[in-house]
Design an enzyme around this catalytic site. Structure first.
Site, PDB file in Angstrom:
ATOM      1  N   SER A 254     -13.178   3.079   2.049  1.00  0.00           N
ATOM      2  CA  SER A 254     -12.233   2.659   1.014  1.00  0.00           C
ATOM      3  C   SER A 254     -11.058   3.621   0.978  1.00  0.00           C
ATOM      4  O   SER A 254     -11.204   4.774   0.575  1.00  0.00           O
ATOM      5  CB  SER A 254     -12.908   2.622  -0.364  1.00  0.00           C
ATOM      6  OG  SER A 254     -11.933   2.398  -1.367  1.00  0.00           O
TER       7      SER A 254
ATOM      8  N   GLY B  93      -5.859  -3.464  -8.203  1.00  0.00           N
ATOM      9  CA  GLY B  93      -6.930  -2.498  -7.982  1.00  0.00           C
ATOM     10  C   GLY B  93      -6.403  -1.186  -7.437  1.00  0.00           C
ATOM     11  O   GLY B  93      -6.922  -0.112  -7.751  1.00  0.00           O
TER      12      GLY B  93
ATOM     13  N   SER C 155       0.829  -1.206   0.000  1.00  0.00           N
ATOM     14  CA  SER C 155       0.000   0.000   0.000  1.00  0.00           C
ATOM     15  C   SER C 155       0.863   1.256   0.000  1.00  0.00           C
ATOM     16  O   SER C 155       0.580   2.230  -0.711  1.00  0.00           O
ATOM     17  CB  SER C 155      -0.922   0.002   1.226  1.00  0.00           C
ATOM     18  OG  SER C 155      -1.856  -1.045   1.165  1.00  0.00           O
TER      19      SER C 155
ATOM     20  N   ASP D 260      -7.704  -7.281   4.557  1.00  0.00           N
ATOM     21  CA  ASP D 260      -6.805  -8.200   3.861  1.00  0.00           C
ATOM     22  C   ASP D 260      -6.526  -9.466   4.660  1.00  0.00           C
ATOM     23  O   ASP D 260      -6.188 -10.508   4.085  1.00  0.00           O
ATOM     24  CB  ASP D 260      -5.478  -7.513   3.544  1.00  0.00           C
ATOM     25  CG  ASP D 260      -5.599  -6.516   2.406  1.00  0.00           C
ATOM     26  OD1 ASP D 260      -6.532  -6.642   1.602  1.00  0.00           O
ATOM     27  OD2 ASP D 260      -4.756  -5.594   2.342  1.00  0.00           O
TER      28      ASP D 260
ATOM     29  N   ARG E  90     -13.852  -6.133 -11.489  1.00  0.00           N
ATOM     30  CA  ARG E  90     -14.061  -5.466 -10.201  1.00  0.00           C
ATOM     31  C   ARG E  90     -14.714  -4.098 -10.361  1.00  0.00           C
ATOM     32  O   ARG E  90     -14.514  -3.418 -11.371  1.00  0.00           O
ATOM     33  CB  ARG E  90     -12.730  -5.337  -9.452  1.00  0.00           C
ATOM     34  CG  ARG E  90     -12.252  -6.657  -8.897  1.00  0.00           C
ATOM     35  CD  ARG E  90     -10.954  -6.501  -8.134  1.00  0.00           C
ATOM     36  NE  ARG E  90      -9.861  -7.187  -8.796  1.00  0.00           N
ATOM     37  CZ  ARG E  90      -8.583  -7.007  -8.519  1.00  0.00           C
ATOM     38  NH1 ARG E  90      -8.230  -6.132  -7.594  1.00  0.00           N
ATOM     39  NH2 ARG E  90      -7.651  -7.674  -9.167  1.00  0.00           N
TER      40      ARG E  90
ATOM     41  N   LYS F  71     -12.999  -8.976  -4.388  1.00  0.00           N
ATOM     42  CA  LYS F  71     -11.542  -8.900  -4.473  1.00  0.00           C
ATOM     43  C   LYS F  71     -11.069  -9.765  -5.656  1.00  0.00           C
ATOM     44  O   LYS F  71     -11.832  -9.993  -6.592  1.00  0.00           O
ATOM     45  CB  LYS F  71     -10.916  -9.361  -3.154  1.00  0.00           C
ATOM     46  CG  LYS F  71     -11.268  -8.469  -1.964  1.00  0.00           C
ATOM     47  CD  LYS F  71     -10.600  -7.113  -2.074  1.00  0.00           C
ATOM     48  CE  LYS F  71     -10.824  -6.272  -0.835  1.00  0.00           C
ATOM     49  NZ  LYS F  71     -10.120  -4.968  -0.918  1.00  0.00           N
TER      50      LYS F  71
ATOM     51  N   ARG G  87      -3.996 -14.090  -1.534  1.00  0.00           N
ATOM     52  CA  ARG G  87      -4.276 -14.125  -0.097  1.00  0.00           C
ATOM     53  C   ARG G  87      -4.928 -15.443   0.325  1.00  0.00           C
ATOM     54  O   ARG G  87      -4.699 -15.920   1.439  1.00  0.00           O
ATOM     55  CB  ARG G  87      -5.115 -12.919   0.318  1.00  0.00           C
ATOM     56  CG  ARG G  87      -4.384 -11.611   0.078  1.00  0.00           C
ATOM     57  CD  ARG G  87      -4.831 -10.505   0.990  1.00  0.00           C
ATOM     58  NE  ARG G  87      -4.124  -9.269   0.667  1.00  0.00           N
ATOM     59  CZ  ARG G  87      -2.898  -8.953   1.106  1.00  0.00           C
ATOM     60  NH1 ARG G  87      -2.263  -9.787   1.890  1.00  0.00           N
ATOM     61  NH2 ARG G  87      -2.327  -7.817   0.747  1.00  0.00           N
TER      62      ARG G  87
ATOM     63  N   ARG H 125     -13.633 -13.904  -1.707  1.00  0.00           N
ATOM     64  CA  ARG H 125     -12.821 -14.465  -0.624  1.00  0.00           C
ATOM     65  C   ARG H 125     -13.651 -15.109   0.476  1.00  0.00           C
ATOM     66  O   ARG H 125     -13.150 -15.986   1.185  1.00  0.00           O
ATOM     67  CB  ARG H 125     -11.898 -13.385  -0.047  1.00  0.00           C
ATOM     68  CG  ARG H 125     -10.755 -13.049  -0.988  1.00  0.00           C
ATOM     69  CD  ARG H 125      -9.813 -12.006  -0.447  1.00  0.00           C
ATOM     70  NE  ARG H 125      -8.733 -11.763  -1.409  1.00  0.00           N
ATOM     71  CZ  ARG H 125      -7.936 -10.716  -1.396  1.00  0.00           C
ATOM     72  NH1 ARG H 125      -8.083  -9.780  -0.469  1.00  0.00           N
ATOM     73  NH2 ARG H 125      -6.997 -10.570  -2.307  1.00  0.00           N
TER      74      ARG H 125
END
Length: 429
Positions: A161, A89, A20, A315, A117, A342, A388, A346
């Site tokens: 977000s 993303g 990030s 995450d 997405r 995602k 992930r 997930r």
């Protein structure tokens, strides 16, 4: 990828730079006055996508194993070809904010997963700021006709977000006046911290509102990116779940909007401590030590993950579902419908793999309930092409009875190409 159960995790490691932060500092350096030198830049393919897009836009970048050197741009140039954001993303959404304030047309696209997405969440505020944006049903590829004199706006995020907040703040750099972003639930604050760290004043009016007075421009400089706490999370979990483990992870980012994961595991009775904290361009960094085994019981409140804590855990939620299968009473995760959008769904993927390992799971629209404690059985597992999911179930495989095999595990290269090599270095069979 075939994985066998292990006895413990031990040693000292450092994880690659935070993804990030790497995305954001690359964009900041590309827009800054002067040159920047970034150490421990993330090795993730996603962050490479951000660098490649900046190069397409005319930014000069020199990459080596030790550092990424970025020459600040007097002005971005239109790319003759679509900007390929790969699977990222973060690249697409945050770069859209940059391009919304340029005076040319850009097209952003990505792989099949990224093109599925939702991008409507950035299209709305950036359109209000004056950009003209075209998409197919709110999904990529998206065409952005920028406005070099964007309008300062006040915008309330309908869903927490950090990517949308970041897109608005990057666009606001060229706006005349005050741009304000209001959140219902606080999301990651890397953008605000790094803006201030590179000379652009972003004010926090309160915990849920930030403002930027434009126009403003960054000043380039050096930075060592903290180790990625989301990457470290898998090693923390593996060590915590295996009695006798003793693991030290150096130079990990401890931003409070990211380190909630450590607080959750501590509340579940695991022995985790931090020390040596310092700041790097306003980002807190320190060492994390994990001693294997659970000390005490878990309260029902600690086992319910929902509400304001979810954006800070987003995450790590598949991994927390795996860990939750090992604690008294299991775990319930709610208010996490975002996980369905995602790289994979997930929630569904986590539930399916846990069931394969013998865990009772109830799936909800916005979460899952995982029974525990359960002795996991080795199984054939699916990564679903999601890094992930692959890493979370690599941890599950280490504590299972019998070998497990994860199909498509090479997808970890998207975020953490060193993952399996580093994991093998601390395993004691």
């Amino acid at each position: 990828m075939k994985l066998e159960p292990v006895k413990k995790i031990a040693g000292r490691i450092a994880v690659p730079g935070d993804k990030s932060i790497s995305h954001r500092v690359a964009l900041i350096a590309g827009l800054a006055m002067g040159n920047s030198e970034i150490s421990n830049f993330s090795t993730a393919l996603d962050c490479g996508s951000t660098l490649s897009c900046l190069e397409q836009l005319g930014v000069r970048i020199n990459r080596s194993e030790e550092k990424v050197r970025i020459s600040g741009s007097a002005g971005l140039k239109p790319s003759p070809a679509p900007l390929d954001c790969g699977n990222s993303g973060s690249t697409m959404r945050i770069l859209s904010g940059v391009l919304a304030a340029e005076d040319f047309i850009s097209v952003l696209t990505g792989d099949e997963s990224l093109r599925s997405r939702p991008m409507g969440r950035i299209i709305k505020p950036l359109s209000e700021m004056g950009a003209t944006i075209k998409s197919t049903d709110g999904k990529a590829p998206i065409e952005i006709c920028g406005n070099s004199s964007p309008k300062a706006i006040t915008y309330e995020l309908p869903v927490a977000s950090a990517q949308v907040k970041s897109a608005i703040l990057f666009a606001a750099l060229k706006a005349r006046g005050t741009t304000r972003v209001i959140e219902k639930v606080k999301s990651r604050d890397h953008t605000e911290r790094l803006f201030n760290g590179f000379g652009v004043n972003v004010k926090s009016d309160d915990d849920l509102s930030v403002t930027l007075d434009g126009p403003a421009r960054f000043t380039g400089g050096s930075m060592t990116v903290p180790g990625d706490i989301s990457s470290a999370a898998y090693f923390v979990a593996a060590a915590a779940l295996l009695p006798g483990s003793n693991l030290l992870i150096h130079n990990v980012g401890l931003n409070k909007t990211r380190a909630e994961y450590l607080s959750v595991l501590t509340s579940w009775g695991f022995q985790i401590s931090t020390n040596g904290q310092r700041d790097e361009r306003n980002e807190p960094v320190g060492d994390v030590r994990i001693i294997g085994g659970v000390e005490r019981g878990v309260t029902s409140a600690a086992r319910n993950l929902k509400g304001a804590s979810i954006p800070s855990l987003i995450d790590e939620l598949p991994l927390l579902a795996v860990v939750g299968s090992q604690i008294d009473g299991g775990v319930e995760i709610r208010d996490a419908a975002e996980l369905r959008h995602k790289e994979s769904d997930r929630l569904a993927c986590t539930a399916e793999n846990l069931r394969e390992m013998g865990v009772e799971v109830t799936e909800h629209n916005d979460g899952i309930t995982v029974a525990g404690p359960v002795r996991l059985r080795g199984a054939r597992l699916n990564s679903f092409g999601d890094h992930r999911i692959a890493m979370a179930f690599s941890v599950a495989a280490l504590i299972a009875d019998g070998p497990s095999e994860i199909s498509g595990a090479d997808c970890v290269d998207i975020s953490f190409p060193e993952f399996f090599t580093l994991l093998r270095s601390v395993i004691s069979a």
